[in-house]
Write a protein that holds these residues in place. Structure first.
Motif, PDB file in Angstrom:
ATOM      1  N   GLY A 130     113.337 158.913  -2.805  1.00 24.66           N
ATOM      2  CA  GLY A 130     114.534 158.133  -3.086  1.00 24.66           C
ATOM      3  C   GLY A 130     115.678 158.540  -2.185  1.00 24.66           C
ATOM      4  O   GLY A 130     115.741 159.678  -1.703  1.00 24.66           O
ATOM      5  N   SER A 131     116.580 157.609  -1.955  1.00 27.11           N
ATOM      6  CA  SER A 131     117.783 157.872  -1.165  1.00 27.11           C
ATOM      7  C   SER A 131     118.902 158.320  -2.091  1.00 27.11           C
ATOM      8  O   SER A 131     119.192 157.677  -3.106  1.00 27.11           O
ATOM      9  N   ALA A 132     119.534 159.441  -1.734  1.00 27.22           N
ATOM     10  CA  ALA A 132     120.601 160.020  -2.555  1.00 27.22           C
ATOM     11  C   ALA A 132     121.754 159.033  -2.723  1.00 27.22           C
ATOM     12  O   ALA A 132     122.027 158.210  -1.848  1.00 27.22           O
ATOM     13  N   GLY A 133     122.448 159.138  -3.857  1.00 22.80           N
ATOM     14  CA  GLY A 133     123.588 158.282  -4.153  1.00 22.80           C
ATOM     15  C   GLY A 133     124.860 159.092  -4.324  1.00 22.80           C
ATOM     16  O   GLY A 133     124.865 160.316  -4.202  1.00 22.80           O
ATOM     17  N   ASP A 134     125.947 158.392  -4.635  1.00 22.04           N
ATOM     18  CA  ASP A 134     127.220 159.085  -4.896  1.00 22.04           C
ATOM     19  C   ASP A 134     128.025 158.320  -5.949  1.00 22.04           C
ATOM     20  O   ASP A 134     129.200 158.039  -5.768  1.00 22.04           O
ATOM     21  N   GLU A 168     116.455 155.919   7.319  1.00 20.46           N
ATOM     22  CA  GLU A 168     115.249 156.069   6.513  1.00 20.46           C
ATOM     23  C   GLU A 168     113.997 155.526   7.190  1.00 20.46           C
ATOM     24  O   GLU A 168     112.949 156.172   7.168  1.00 20.46           O
ATOM     25  N   GLU A 169     114.090 154.330   7.767  1.00 19.29           N
ATOM     26  CA  GLU A 169     112.889 153.682   8.296  1.00 19.29           C
ATOM     27  C   GLU A 169     112.212 154.520   9.375  1.00 19.29           C
ATOM     28  O   GLU A 169     110.990 154.700   9.372  1.00 19.29           O
ATOM     29  N   MET A 170     112.987 155.041  10.318  1.00 17.84           N
ATOM     30  CA  MET A 170     112.414 155.809  11.424  1.00 17.84           C
ATOM     31  C   MET A 170     111.783 157.109  10.913  1.00 17.84           C
ATOM     32  O   MET A 170     110.672 157.475  11.317  1.00 17.84           O
ATOM     33  N   VAL A 171     112.481 157.795  10.024  1.00 19.89           N
ATOM     34  CA  VAL A 171     111.968 159.055   9.476  1.00 19.89           C
ATOM     35  C   VAL A 171     110.686 158.809   8.692  1.00 19.89           C
ATOM     36  O   VAL A 171     109.693 159.538   8.836  1.00 19.89           O
ATOM     37  N   LEU A 172     110.683 157.791   7.863  1.00 19.77           N
ATOM     38  CA  LEU A 172     109.523 157.517   7.013  1.00 19.77           C
ATOM     39  C   LEU A 172     108.309 157.091   7.824  1.00 19.77           C
ATOM     40  O   LEU A 172     107.171 157.453   7.485  1.00 19.77           O
ATOM     41  N   THR A 220     110.228 162.616  -0.558  1.00 21.77           N
ATOM     42  CA  THR A 220     111.352 162.690   0.367  1.00 21.77           C
ATOM     43  C   THR A 220     112.644 162.350  -0.359  1.00 21.77           C
ATOM     44  O   THR A 220     112.702 161.398  -1.144  1.00 21.77           O
ATOM     45  N   LEU A 221     113.667 163.135  -0.094  1.00 18.50           N
ATOM     46  CA  LEU A 221     115.026 162.864  -0.544  1.00 18.50           C
ATOM     47  C   LEU A 221     115.869 162.717   0.716  1.00 18.50           C
ATOM     48  O   LEU A 221     115.943 163.635   1.530  1.00 18.50           O
ATOM     49  N   LEU A 222     116.497 161.554   0.888  1.00 21.39           N
ATOM     50  CA  LEU A 222     117.244 161.267   2.113  1.00 21.39           C
ATOM     51  C   LEU A 222     118.690 160.937   1.796  1.00 21.39           C
ATOM     52  O   LEU A 222     119.001 160.371   0.738  1.00 21.39           O
ATOM     53  N   ASP A 223     119.555 161.277   2.718  1.00 24.02           N
ATOM     54  CA  ASP A 223     120.940 160.837   2.654  1.00 24.02           C
ATOM     55  C   ASP A 223     120.944 159.308   2.580  1.00 24.02           C
ATOM     56  O   ASP A 223     120.498 158.624   3.495  1.00 24.02           O
ATOM     57  N   GLY A 224     121.459 158.779   1.480  1.00 22.19           N
ATOM     58  CA  GLY A 224     121.368 157.346   1.233  1.00 22.19           C
ATOM     59  C   GLY A 224     122.293 156.494   2.067  1.00 22.19           C
ATOM     60  O   GLY A 224     122.227 155.264   2.012  1.00 22.19           O
TER      61      GLY A 224
END
Length: 386
Positions: free
Chosen positions: A167-171, A148-152, A139-143
């Protein structure tokens, strides 16, 4: 397939071109396998993402391409910044399918089950391997989505015995906009789920080197929806945390957070809840879920490299030397290595174990959203393809 047919299951690529079109062309030239079936990339958020999306579609025509923005890239040459790194998967060795989740706050078990069934059905059409025992999900999620918790939780229930990490995406540590890439576009407040099916040996893993201290904090006032803690031990959260680490509130920054994490204990394991920032009202915003009444334990870093070495030696004993390791490495770990003067040594270790991936704003492992871990999958080199 003829057992004597020699192919390269996974290719790696990296471009340091700052121009989006040149970077995309550079990647495509390096991923030259005519049997290329899927590309997974991780890129700096400094790119012009609209231009990069268009250029990737033009350079990798007919190839399924998935990716996300990062807080730093891990290439075949080690840690990098302001680059784009990629993995190319051979379609004879991997069946891959992916789906986009756009309404994260509406994603529940029913949607997760439908998504999982669809991914499994499409992977089976490629006849690469049975699903059971030969598949893992990424899974790649908007960080910055705070979802995240609910989706996972929903995905973990639907995936059942299929191991799952991400991992959660970064910027680039701007904490402004993080993106996932799917079907020719970069998306915010979204997630991508990837199912990978293969006959190659693999092991999904997570590890961290944090050690518990005696100090405990009770979250006495929090807003779980925004992951904001207003009070620890009935005191302003930033003041109480600063007292623990022995610095003024004004000096709290990412370096302090990396070296002085807090964690929640579940069973016998500690799961880090990393602090994202200090707010003007002296509250603390976290990268992971926090709720009223939970107990947070103060942690300190142990030795990162010996921990990594032990984990990779354990995996190597099971499946042999890595063909490739896809790694999700919390950006706070990289910052810690930089602070301790071990960044080059850590980067060299990642090269030795063929790690490609990215520095994240959070990691995922079998339904858990966690921080300050190294999480990923080691893929071994099966004799079938050698």
């Amino acid at each position: 397939m003829n057992a004597s047919y020699t192919i390269e299951p996974v290719q790696t690529a990296v471009s340091r071109q700052t121009d989006s079109a040149l970077a995309a062309s550079d990647l495509a030239a390096q991923l030259s396998d005519p049997a290329l079936g899927f590309v997974l990339f991780f890129c700096s958020a400094e790119y012009n993402l609209v231009s990069l999306a268009r250029s990737l579609e033009q350079s990798l025509v007919g190839i399924k391409v998935i990716g996300c923005t990062t807080a730093g890239e891990i290439t075949a040459q080690g840690y990098e910044q302001h680059s784009i790194t990629a993995l190319g998967f051979n379609r004879h060795c991997f069946a891959v399918d992916a789906a986009l989740i756009e309404s994260l706050d509406q994603f529940g078990l029913v949607q997760a089950q439908a998504l999982t069934e669809s991914l499994i059905a499409r992977c089976l059409e490629h006849r690469v391997a049975p699903i059971k025992g030969h598949s893992f999900a990424i899974t790649l999620l908007d960080g910055l989505s705070s979802q995240e918790e609910m989706v996972l939780l929903a995905l973990n229930s639907a995936l059942g015995s299929i191991p799952h990490f991400g991992g959660s995406a970064g910027d680039d540590i701007h904490l402004a906009n993080t993106h996932v890439y799917f079907d020719g576009e970069f998306h915010t407040k979204a997630a991508v789920v990837i199912l990978i099916n293969t006959l190659l040996d693999f092991e999904v893993f997570t590890t961290h080197h944090m050690l518990p201290l005696q100090q405990k904090f009770i979250v006495t006032q929090a807003d779980p929806a925004t992951r904001t803690v207003f009070e620890l031990n009935a005191e302003p959260a930033a003041e109480e945390y600063a007292r623990l680490v022995g610095v003024p509130v004004a000096e709290l920054d990412h370096q302090i957070f990396a070296l002085n994490p807090l964690a929640v204990r579940i069973g016998q394991e500690f799961y880090v809840r990393s602090i994202q920032r200090v707010n003007l009202d002296l509250s603390l915003t976290f990268y992971c879920a926090v709720e009223n009444g939970i107990v947070l334990t103060a942690m300190e870093p142990g030795d990162m490299l010996p921990n990594l070495e032990a984990e990779f030696q354990r995996i190597e004993a099971q499946i042999g030397a890595p063909l490739i390791t896809l790694g999700c490495d919390c950006f706070l770990r990289k910052l810690e290595a930089q602070c301790r003067g071990t960044l080059t040594e850590t980067s060299d270790f990642l090269v030795r174990y063929r790690v490609v991936g990215f520095n994240t704003y959070g990691e995922q492992f079998d339904g858990m959203h966690i921080n300050q871990t190294f999480t990923g999958v080691v893929i071994g080199r099966s004799q079938r393809y050698v």
